[in-house]
Design an enzyme around this catalytic site. Structure first.
Site, PDB file in Angstrom:
ATOM      1  N   TRP A   1       1.846   1.700  -3.526  1.00 30.66           N
ATOM      2  CA  TRP A   1       0.754   2.247  -4.359  1.00 30.66           C
ATOM      3  C   TRP A   1       0.791   3.771  -4.361  1.00 30.66           C
ATOM      4  CZ3 TRP A   1      -2.366   0.634  -8.036  1.00 30.66           C
ATOM      5  CH2 TRP A   1      -2.707  -0.723  -8.136  1.00 30.66           C
TER       6      TRP A   1
ATOM      7  N   GLU B   1       0.836  -1.210   0.000  1.00 26.56           N
ATOM      8  CA  GLU B   1       0.000   0.000   0.000  1.00 26.56           C
ATOM      9  C   GLU B   1       0.873   1.264   0.000  1.00 26.56           C
ATOM     10  OE1 GLU B   1      -3.320   0.252  -0.259  1.00 26.56           O
ATOM     11  OE2 GLU B   1      -3.395  -1.927  -0.495  1.00 26.56           O
TER      12      GLU B   1
ATOM     13  N   TRP C   1     -16.581  10.556 -13.725  1.00 29.27           N
ATOM     14  CA  TRP C   1     -15.695  10.296 -12.585  1.00 29.27           C
ATOM     15  C   TRP C   1     -15.105  11.584 -12.018  1.00 29.27           C
ATOM     16  CZ3 TRP C   1     -10.672  11.938 -13.057  1.00 29.27           C
ATOM     17  CH2 TRP C   1     -10.207  12.176 -14.359  1.00 29.27           C
TER      18      TRP C   1
ATOM     19  N   TRP D   1     -10.059   6.956  -8.769  1.00 30.49           N
ATOM     20  CA  TRP D   1     -11.282   7.227  -9.536  1.00 30.49           C
ATOM     21  C   TRP D   1     -11.156   6.740 -10.970  1.00 30.49           C
ATOM     22  CZ3 TRP D   1     -16.198   8.410  -8.631  1.00 30.49           C
ATOM     23  CH2 TRP D   1     -16.529   8.778  -7.327  1.00 30.49           C
TER      24      TRP D   1
ATOM     25  N   TRP E   1     -21.304  11.193 -20.536  1.00 33.79           N
ATOM     26  CA  TRP E   1     -21.728  10.863 -19.184  1.00 33.79           C
ATOM     27  C   TRP E   1     -23.106  11.433 -18.872  1.00 33.79           C
ATOM     28  CZ3 TRP E   1     -18.621   7.439 -16.898  1.00 33.79           C
ATOM     29  CH2 TRP E   1     -17.264   7.408 -17.218  1.00 33.79           C
TER      30      TRP E   1
ATOM     31  N   ASN F   1     -11.289   2.293   2.526  1.00 35.22           N
ATOM     32  CA  ASN F   1     -10.817   2.158   1.147  1.00 35.22           C
ATOM     33  C   ASN F   1     -11.690   1.250   0.296  1.00 35.22           C
ATOM     34  OD1 ASN F   1      -8.716   2.881  -0.817  1.00 35.22           O
ATOM     35  ND2 ASN F   1      -8.307   0.684  -0.822  1.00 35.22           N
TER      36      ASN F   1
END
Length: 479
Positions: free
Chosen positions: A281, A278, A362, A385, A309, A344
């Site tokens: 990341w 993590e 998004w 996202w 969208w 998360n």
């Protein structure tokens, strides 16, 4: 005139393991200079005042109080870059160097470039460092020099690299070398106090000491079960240090090396390895934003740019307020609105719901998170996202659409988390907690929850919207 090294604090609100502070003190000791702590209040960053600002400025206040224990005051300048930094040149000290931990992406990167250019034009030396990440945006790359776009091979390379050590700041040197010119920085001090006056929330766990304690508790009591428990929001199984990392209250180097100490003492575990990944990341998404500087505004995958969208603001409001009719989505959004943080797993669930079940842009969700999250990190948030929307690098395939009800059943099987944020469902039994609209009229009366009155009907049909979302993406893919 007294020579001064300036340490420009930004999103690194701590005194320990602070790279710029470490080198500024080291240089000052050798050159007989003093060290001046500085914070720049940039008007563009405070045009609005959200919960994120509230948390940040309370954290900054904690740093000021902590630094005062070592007679090391933080000085404030305010205004646009050139106006603010010009104030430094008008004082009765000579600036030797400006030390800071740099931003590699977004607004901060542009600001740093502008400040560097201006300072250098004044003949002032600038020393900047990678500090917010273990490895900077240019440090992890393929053998041919190219960048990774998929996390797994990136992580293999990341893991193979030697990790920077903790920079141990000698607090006693702060007392000896700290400069105090606060009488000459009253305008900046007033600007800071004005921002503090806007803070209205009470934060129980804030600042460097809280961060160190919370990390220690997690590593000693939770990390080895992290892999199996981290996806269950009611279990309180995560480290909860993301706000500390975001605001620089805790250095990622410290986190990494503390985790390695646990590994040496207790051996390897799947939970510990997952937790370390993590940290990687964060570095990965920082690199992606660096490579794709427009990714806050456009899809990384160009084949999905220009999707038509859904623009229905009524749906967007339902999502924001936790009124979609899908309990796990609604509980997650109310958690965000209540405490400025979201688990998360739930971030993935609500992002998938907005982009696939509502087919909404998004970018709208990313910006709402920017307003509400106290741990808002642009790189990770944009990356997350775009992952959920299937438009980013190493993203979830467009045909893998999260089923919100199934996510709810898997990760909150008893409905414990749902009931904690949806009191209108507190009496609804486990049988119906994930789909309360399936209750009969009699059961709705029995469990004190009238669907359509106390809690909304599902605003969309998931199966229908899943099929439509896949069609939208396939059309873009084939065009």
């Amino acid at each position: 005139m007294q020579k001064v090294n300036i340490v420009w604090f930004r999103q690194d609100l701590r005194l320990s393991d602070h790279k710029a502070l470490y080198y500024a003190l080291k240089d000052a000791e050798q050159s007989r200079a003093k060290v001046l702590g500085l914070f720049h209040i940039h008007p563009s960053l405070n045009e609005s005042f959200t919960v994120r600002h509230d948390y940040f400025f309370r954290t900054l206040e904690d740093l000021i109080n902590h630094a005062a224990e070592y007679d090391f005051p933080i000085h404030f300048i305010t205004g646009e870059v050139e106006e603010a930094f010009q104030h430094l040149l008008d004082q009765d000290f000579a600036i030797r160097s400006v030390f800071y931990n740099k931003d590699e992406v977004g607004f901060g990167r542009e600001r740093d470039q502008k400040v560097n250019k201006w300072l250098e034009a004044q003949g002032i030396d600038v020393e900047s460092f990678v500090d917010a990440h273990i490895h900077g945006a240019e440090e992890v790359h393929k053998k041919d020099g190219g960048y990774y776009k998929v996390f797994t091979p990136y992580y293999r390379m990341w893991s193979s690299l030697e990790k920077p050590a903790v920079f141990r700041v000698d607090k006693q040197k702060l007392s000896e070398l700290g400069a105090d010119y606060t009488d000459q920085f009253k305008r900046g001090e007033k600007a800071f106090r004005d921002l503090l006056s806007k803070c209205t929330k009470e934060w129980n766990h804030i600042g460097e000491r809280s961060a160190v304690g919370r990390l220690a508790h997690f590593l000693h009591h939770k990390v080895h079960h992290y892999e199996e428990n981290r996806d269950f929001p009611s279990k309180n199984a995560t480290s909860m240090i993301s706000p500390y990392l975001k605001n620089g209250v805790l250095s990622p180097r410290t986190v990494y090396h503390k985790a390695m100490e646990i590994k040496e003492d207790n051996g390897e575990s799947k939970g510990l390895e997952t937790y370390i990944s993590e940290i990687a990341w964060r570095d990965f998404y920082n690199m992606i934003y660096y490579i794709y500087p427009n990714s806050k505004d456009e899809e990384v995958s160009d084949q999905y740019q220009g999707i038509d969208w859904n623009q229905d603001e009524e749906y967007f409001e339902k999502w924001k307020q936790g009124q979609t009719g899908y309990p796990i989505v609604d509980a997650a959004m109310r958690q965000l609105n209540t405490i400025g943080w979201m688990h998360n797993r739930l971030r993935m669930v609500v992002a998938s719901f907005l982009t696939k079940d509502y087919l909404m842009d998004w970018r709208k969700g990313e910006r709402y998170f920017e307003e509400c999250l106290i741990d808002y990190d642009a790189s990770s948030n944009i990356g997350g996202w775009q992952w959920a929307a299937s438009t980013g690098t190493d993203a979830v395939p467009y045909f893998r659409v999260f089923n919100p009800t199934r996510q709810s059943e898997r990760f909150d099987p008893e409905g414990t988390f749902i009931r904690s944020y949806l009191p209108e469902l507190k009496d609804v039994p486990k049988k119906y907690i994930h789909e309360p609209s399936k209750m009969s009229d009699e059961e709705q009366n029995q469990y004190n929850c009238k669907i359509g009155e106390d809690y909304p009907e599902p605003s969309v049909d998931h199966k229908t919207m899943r099929k439509r979302a896949i069609e939208v993406f396939e059309q873009r893919k084939d065009s």
